[in-house]
Motif scaffolding. Structure first.
Motif, PDB file in Angstrom:
ATOM      1  N   ALA A   1       0.823  -1.222   0.000  1.00 16.36           N
ATOM      2  CA  ALA A   1       0.000   0.000   0.000  1.00 16.36           C
ATOM      3  C   ALA A   1       0.851   1.263   0.000  1.00 16.36           C
ATOM      4  CB  ALA A   1      -0.935  -0.009   1.206  1.00 16.36           C
TER       5      ALA A   1
ATOM      6  N   THR B   1     -22.314 -19.643  -1.589  1.00 16.40           N
ATOM      7  CA  THR B   1     -22.404 -18.755  -2.761  1.00 16.40           C
ATOM      8  C   THR B   1     -22.127 -19.532  -4.048  1.00 16.40           C
ATOM      9  OG1 THR B   1     -20.114 -18.113  -2.316  1.00 16.40           O
ATOM     10  CG2 THR B   1     -21.824 -16.588  -1.575  1.00 16.40           C
TER      11      THR B   1
ATOM     12  N   ILE C   1     -23.225 -18.241  -7.596  1.00 16.11           N
ATOM     13  CA  ILE C   1     -23.645 -16.833  -7.542  1.00 16.11           C
ATOM     14  C   ILE C   1     -22.588 -15.964  -8.218  1.00 16.11           C
ATOM     15  CG2 ILE C   1     -24.261 -14.876  -6.029  1.00 16.11           C
ATOM     16  CD1 ILE C   1     -26.236 -17.178  -5.761  1.00 16.11           C
ATOM     17  N   LEU C   2     -23.012 -15.182  -9.192  1.00 17.48           N
ATOM     18  CA  LEU C   2     -22.057 -14.300  -9.873  1.00 17.48           C
ATOM     19  C   LEU C   2     -21.708 -13.110  -8.984  1.00 17.48           C
ATOM     20  CD1 LEU C   2     -23.513 -14.109 -13.494  1.00 17.48           C
ATOM     21  CD2 LEU C   2     -21.331 -15.146 -12.810  1.00 17.48           C
ATOM     22  N   PRO C   3     -20.429 -12.734  -8.951  1.00 17.35           N
ATOM     23  CA  PRO C   3     -20.058 -11.535  -8.179  1.00 17.35           C
ATOM     24  C   PRO C   3     -20.775 -10.303  -8.734  1.00 17.35           C
ATOM     25  CG  PRO C   3     -18.098 -12.735  -8.960  1.00 17.35           C
ATOM     26  CD  PRO C   3     -19.281 -13.340  -9.638  1.00 17.35           C
ATOM     27  N   LEU C   4     -21.190  -9.403  -7.850  1.00 25.89           N
ATOM     28  CA  LEU C   4     -21.865  -8.177  -8.281  1.00 25.89           C
ATOM     29  C   LEU C   4     -20.886  -7.008  -8.148  1.00 25.89           C
ATOM     30  CD1 LEU C   4     -24.715  -6.893  -9.057  1.00 25.89           C
ATOM     31  CD2 LEU C   4     -24.960  -6.401  -6.628  1.00 25.89           C
ATOM     32  N   ALA C   5     -20.410  -6.523  -9.297  1.00 27.10           N
ATOM     33  CA  ALA C   5     -19.422  -5.446  -9.275  1.00 27.10           C
ATOM     34  C   ALA C   5     -20.081  -4.087  -9.456  1.00 27.10           C
ATOM     35  CB  ALA C   5     -18.386  -5.662 -10.382  1.00 27.10           C
ATOM     36  N   ASN C   6     -21.236  -4.068 -10.126  1.00 28.55           N
ATOM     37  CA  ASN C   6     -21.989  -2.826 -10.358  1.00 28.55           C
ATOM     38  C   ASN C   6     -23.437  -3.136  -9.989  1.00 28.55           C
ATOM     39  OD1 ASN C   6     -23.946  -1.299 -12.118  1.00 28.55           O
ATOM     40  ND2 ASN C   6     -22.089  -0.179 -12.667  1.00 28.55           N
ATOM     41  N   PRO C   7     -24.063  -2.277  -9.171  1.00 24.98           N
ATOM     42  CA  PRO C   7     -25.411  -2.584  -8.687  1.00 24.98           C
ATOM     43  C   PRO C   7     -26.423  -2.836  -9.805  1.00 24.98           C
ATOM     44  CG  PRO C   7     -24.567  -0.578  -7.648  1.00 24.98           C
ATOM     45  CD  PRO C   7     -23.550  -1.002  -8.649  1.00 24.98           C
ATOM     46  N   HIS C   8     -26.206  -2.257 -10.979  1.00 22.91           N
ATOM     47  CA  HIS C   8     -27.132  -2.481 -12.093  1.00 22.91           C
ATOM     48  C   HIS C   8     -26.591  -3.535 -13.063  1.00 22.91           C
ATOM     49  CE1 HIS C   8     -28.980   1.146 -10.597  1.00 22.91           C
ATOM     50  NE2 HIS C   8     -27.926   1.871 -10.897  1.00 22.91           N
ATOM     51  N   ASP C   9     -25.506  -4.212 -12.700  1.00 26.74           N
ATOM     52  CA  ASP C   9     -24.817  -5.127 -13.609  1.00 26.74           C
ATOM     53  C   ASP C   9     -24.486  -4.429 -14.932  1.00 26.74           C
ATOM     54  OD1 ASP C   9     -24.402  -7.646 -12.274  1.00 26.74           O
ATOM     55  OD2 ASP C   9     -26.573  -7.907 -12.275  1.00 26.74           O
TER      56      ASP C   9
ATOM     57  N   GLN D   1     -19.183  -0.875 -18.711  1.00 23.31           N
ATOM     58  CA  GLN D   1     -18.673   0.451 -19.064  1.00 23.31           C
ATOM     59  C   GLN D   1     -19.290   0.881 -20.397  1.00 23.31           C
ATOM     60  OE1 GLN D   1     -16.268   2.437 -17.490  1.00 23.31           O
ATOM     61  NE2 GLN D   1     -16.362   1.069 -15.737  1.00 23.31           N
ATOM     62  N   ARG D   2     -19.802   2.097 -20.421  1.00 21.66           N
ATOM     63  CA  ARG D   2     -20.354   2.631 -21.656  1.00 21.66           C
ATOM     64  C   ARG D   2     -19.190   3.053 -22.554  1.00 21.66           C
ATOM     65  NH1 ARG D   2     -23.703   5.861 -19.219  1.00 21.66           N
ATOM     66  NH2 ARG D   2     -22.222   7.561 -19.257  1.00 21.66           N
TER      67      ARG D   2
ATOM     68  N   GLU E   1     -11.105  16.319 -24.691  1.00 24.55           N
ATOM     69  CA  GLU E   1     -10.428  17.160 -23.701  1.00 24.55           C
ATOM     70  C   GLU E   1      -9.328  17.962 -24.373  1.00 24.55           C
ATOM     71  OE1 GLU E   1     -10.185  17.996 -20.326  1.00 24.55           O
ATOM     72  OE2 GLU E   1     -12.240  17.270 -20.213  1.00 24.55           O
TER      73      GLU E   1
END
Lengths: 95, 496
Positions: free
Chosen positions: A15, A46, A49-57, A60-61, A69
């Motif tokens: 770290a 578990t 059970i698929l890991p949930l990395a983003n609450p909406h699954d 990246q757009r 920029e």
């Protein structure tokens, strides 16, 4: 699960945190207490059970590969600890 | 321009809507409103410490400009001329932005966060930057490198955290509205402790661009104000797609004020039995139950629901949030901005000492836990496992929302606690967020509204949880309750 003195030192190095010798055992204690909390998860089934990395699954757009920029180097470098000729300076790495 | 206490006191007790009407009708100016708030800040800030920076000069300057623009008919947004403050993790161009940390003690942001831009565009007047737990890691505001914040209802008590400065500012009317941020309860718990209204929108509802990151799969910006109506007006200005945050939602944004007055007839309320189990203070339980009863009397139906995995939320959170934090906070390295240690021997020494000197104890603890959970050999056992259980927790809510429109329960197990009471026991502090963390992990919108006071005069907030992107419904429910009660308009006598 408790964390050993050696593990505290290893993690602190990963770290990039300087931890003085007299603080190591304090860290070992407080980190172990937090890990005891985390150990409750061990008992949960578990399977499948698929890991949930983003609450909406959501994924990246993506966008078109175009410039959005402009260059702000001068403003950004104004707040840097040490710069010279547009470069960030750090202690010498290679002799 | 000078004011009698009663004039400025009258201005600072007005709702955003009333301020807007008064300003547009020429009853009073943006300058008068701004000065009234600045006067209160000057008078009460030394006792409360709700602000890290007060932007007095620029507030007065923008009050002049905004007064002119309103008179010229160029600005008609409901937030035009309304003073506000930002949690000190929202970047503000040319203004110190510390995230409550010593490592950013000299960070003058070179750009604006998306929400800063939105409130500027709307014509709001920035009063300053609110105190907060360092990097939003805390539930009491005691981890700030800029001193603790005191709860206006009793200065011996904490305001909650991590948006404790903002919550205290609204409670003492040192700002009519602020933006907080919520990762595991950081808007809802301080709103509850300070007797104000706060909403954490659905994950992705508000852009995180320019918001100093803590845990990126959880962080969400939201308004804190006196009433649900004021929160709705603010959310209207900040919600919506911003391409600069790739997790920002494309879901259309409704007008949150349009549905505030809908009747609650037929509302189906779910009450999780797990939220009333062991650990909940009796006095808080009684107050929350009475508030739920009030909705029942208005024609709502109440049903007990089951969130069988909610007891696992705190352990899941204390793996996932520190893991993401350890990664996010690796950017503070003393190279591009912020503090750098003196006389570094070499590059590694510079990184290590800059970070050791710049971060406070709680932040270091979480970086260490996160680094450990992500390190070789522990990644699957801790991080992946926590993400799997996170899905189970989310599934419980999805199931529950098949039968109910809103979930109600306590925001925190107790009312505000005393300064220093939990500061040496991190795990006890973590358990403060027992009822808010499951909602954060699921990414659902949650709110806290004031519903009563303890015998000792401390406010108690009730948590409302809605389905995904159902903020309008939450604000409607809260607004209807606030039409029938006056908990939200009460003010701490000491700061009246």
């Amino acid at each position: 699960m408790s964390i050993s003195i050696d593990e505290v030192k290893k993690v602190a190095n990963l770290a990039r945190l300087a931890v003085s010798e007299d603080k190591v055992s304090e860290y070992a204690n407080s980190l172990s207490n937090i890990l005891v909390l985390a150990d409750q998860l061990e008992a949960v089934d578990t399977t499948g059970i698929l890991p949930l990395a983003n609450p909406h699954d959501a994924l990246q757009r993506l966008r078109e590969d175009v410039v959005t920029e402009t260059n702000h180097r001068a403003e950004y470098q104004k707040i840097a600890p040490e710069v010279e000729d547009g470069l960030y300076l750090v202690p010498q790495v290679i002799d | 321009m000078s004011h009698t206490d009663s004039t400025s006191g009258a201005l600072t007790s007005l709702s955003i809507k009333a301020l807007h009407q008064g300003i547009t009708s020429g009853q009073f100016s943006v300058m008068e409103v701004t000065q009234a708030y600045l006067e209160r800040i000057e008078r009460f800030e030394p006792e409360i410490n709700a602000y890290i920076t007060v932007t007095k000069e620029s507030a007065l300057a923008s009050a002049v400009t905004i007064d002119n623009r309103i008179r010229a008919g160029e600005l008609s947004n409901p937030l035009a001329g309304i003073p506000y403050a930002l949690k000190d993790l929202y970047c503000t161009e040319g203004v110190l932005t510390t995230s409550g940390s010593k490592i950013l003690h000299n960070f003058i942001s070179p750009y604006d966060a998306h929400v800063t831009t939105q409130l500027k565009k709307a014509g709001g007047v920035l009063l300053g930057k609110n105190n907060m737990d360092e990097f939003a890691m805390g539930s009491s505001n005691e981890s700030s490198a800029y001193g603790c914040v005191r709860n206006p209802w009793n200065p011996e008590y904490v305001p909650g955290g991590s948006s404790g400065g903002g919550a205290a500012a609204v409670a003492a009317r040192l700002a009519p509205m602020v933006l907080g941020s919520d990762t595991g309860g950081s808007i809802r718990q301080p709103a509850s402790f300070c007797g104000i209204t706060g909403i954490k929108p659905t994950y992705g509802r508000v852009s995180r661009y320019g918001m100093i990151a803590f845990a990126s799969s959880l962080d969400q910006c939201g308004p804190m104000a006196v009433s649900a109506e004021d929160c709705a007006l603010t959310l209207n200005a900040i919600a919506g797609l911003d391409e600069r945050d790739s997790t920002c939602s494309t879901e259309p944004v409704p007008d949150y004020t349009a549905t505030l007055n809908q009747p609650l007839t037929g509302l189906r309320i779910g009450v999780p039995k797990q939220f009333f189990a062991e650990g909940l203070n009796n006095e808080v339980a009684t107050i929350i139950q009475a508030a739920i009863k009030a909705f029942e009397l208005q024609g709502a139906t109440v049903k007990e629901i089951d969130l069988p995995n909610s007891h696992l939320a705190v352990p899941v959170y204390y793996i996932i949030a520190p893991a993401e934090a350890s990664s996010n906070l690796s950017r503070f390295d003393g190279v591009r901005y912020g503090a750098r240690c003196d006389n570094p021997q070499d590059l590694t020494d510079m990184y290590k000492r800059t970070r050791a000197e710049g971060f406070g104890e709680e932040v270091k603890r979480r970086i260490m836990i996160g680094t450990y959970a992500l390190s070789a050999g522990y990644y699957d056992a801790y991080y992946i496992k926590a993400q799997q259980v996170r899905r189970l927790i989310k599934n419980d809510f999805v199931q529950a929302f098949n039968d109910v429109d809103v979930i109600m329960g306590p925001c925190a197990p107790t009312a505000a606690f005393k300064l220093g009471e939990k500061v040496n026991d991190p795990v006890a502090m973590y358990l403060e967020d027992l009822y808010t963390i499951p909602v954060s992990l699921a990414g659902l919108p949650g709110m806290s509204i004031p519903v009563g006071f303890t015998q000792s005069g401390l406010p108690v907030g009730m948590q409302l949880v809605g389905n995904y992107f159902d903020e309008a419904r939450l604000l409607n429910i809260a607004h209807q309750y606030q039409q029938l009660t006056d908990w939200h308009t009460r003010m701490p006598a000491q700061f009246a």
